[in-house]
Design a protein around this motif. Structure first.
Motif, mmCIF file in Angstrom:
data_model
loop_
_atom_site.group_PDB
_atom_site.id
_atom_site.type_symbol
_atom_site.label_atom_id
_atom_site.label_comp_id
_atom_site.label_asym_id
_atom_site.label_seq_id
_atom_site.Cartn_x
_atom_site.Cartn_y
_atom_site.Cartn_z
ATOM 1 N N UNK A 53 52.105 33.671 75.632
ATOM 2 C CA UNK A 53 52.019 35.001 76.227
ATOM 3 C C UNK A 53 52.229 34.859 77.727
ATOM 4 N N UNK A 54 52.806 35.885 78.317
ATOM 5 C CA UNK A 54 52.960 35.906 79.777
ATOM 6 C C UNK A 54 52.378 37.202 80.306
ATOM 7 N N UNK A 55 51.918 37.140 81.529
ATOM 8 C CA UNK A 55 51.482 38.358 82.201
ATOM 9 C C UNK A 55 52.026 38.313 83.625
ATOM 10 N N UNK A 56 52.353 39.471 84.130
ATOM 11 C CA UNK A 56 52.818 39.568 85.510
ATOM 12 C C UNK A 56 51.618 39.917 86.379
ATOM 13 N N UNK A 57 51.391 39.096 87.363
ATOM 14 C CA UNK A 57 50.280 39.334 88.284
ATOM 15 C C UNK A 57 50.781 39.089 89.698
ATOM 16 N N UNK A 58 50.268 39.869 90.606
ATOM 17 C CA UNK A 58 50.562 39.642 92.002
ATOM 18 C C UNK A 58 49.469 38.773 92.579
ATOM 19 N N UNK A 59 49.818 37.585 93.042
ATOM 20 C CA UNK A 59 48.781 36.745 93.650
ATOM 21 C C UNK A 59 48.163 37.438 94.870
ATOM 22 N N UNK A 60 46.854 37.376 94.957
ATOM 23 C CA UNK A 60 46.113 37.933 96.081
ATOM 24 C C UNK A 60 45.401 36.758 96.737
ATOM 25 N N UNK A 61 45.802 36.410 97.946
ATOM 26 C CA UNK A 61 45.295 35.194 98.586
ATOM 27 C C UNK A 61 43.779 35.220 98.749
ATOM 28 N N UNK A 62 43.176 36.388 99.022
ATOM 29 C CA UNK A 62 41.737 36.442 99.216
ATOM 30 C C UNK A 62 41.002 36.225 97.892
ATOM 31 N N UNK A 63 41.431 36.934 96.862
ATOM 32 C CA UNK A 63 40.825 36.757 95.544
ATOM 33 C C UNK A 63 41.056 35.325 95.080
ATOM 34 N N UNK A 64 42.254 34.839 95.300
ATOM 35 C CA UNK A 64 42.603 33.479 94.919
ATOM 36 C C UNK A 64 41.665 32.484 95.591
#
Length: 147
Positions: free
Chosen positions: A51-62
């Motif tokens: 399965x794949x999901x599209x996510x936008x990396x968020x540097x703070x959450x990361x």
């Protein structure tokens, strides 16, 4: 920090999953045991490239989340869930538990693999990081149902 690639840790998770029952007592949150078992399959399906999901990396959450992934402190109750991982549909407990057991076996079979695709939100992770993250996620939800 425990990793699902460690034999003793994998056995611990299997034993805890075996004690999970449809009527296990929820300590927090809204998911049923069946929904939780399905929810726990999603990250494994991503790792196993089913399965794949599209996510936008968020540097703070990361930055904040990655730190919590590799500490020995358990995740706190009622953490927010990304929309794709939220469970609202009714699920069949036995089927979901069996599917989770099978995915755990598949994941365990990959323990010698070194070439992992990047995580959709956290980017490149080592095999150890994948193993630790999966343990932490399962531990969080097993504690949610007191197993």
């Amino acid at each position: 920090m425990k990793s699902l690639f460690d034999e003793a840790t994998f056995t611990e998770i299997q034993n805890r999953l075996n004690t999970l029952e449809q009527g296990s007592n929820r300590q927090w949150g809204k998911m049923t045991t069946a929904q939780m078992a399905h929810h726990c399959q999603l990250p494994l399906n991503i790792i196993l490239e089913k399965e794949t999901i599209a996510m936008k990396p968020n540097w703070l959450v990361n930055l904040l989340f990655k730190k919590s992934m590799y500490s020995n402190r358990p995740w706190r109750k009622n953490l927010p869930t990304i929309p794709r991982f939220k469970e609202t549909e009714e699920r069949d407990f036995k089927a979901e538990k069996t599917s989770l057991e099978n995915l755990l076996q598949e994941f365990r079979a990959q323990r010698h693999r070194d070439d992992w695709k990047p995580h959709p939100a956290f980017g490149k992770l080592t095999k150890e990081q994948w193993g630790k993250m999966q343990y932490k996620h399962l531990d969080h939800h097993f504690r949610q149902f007191d197993v």
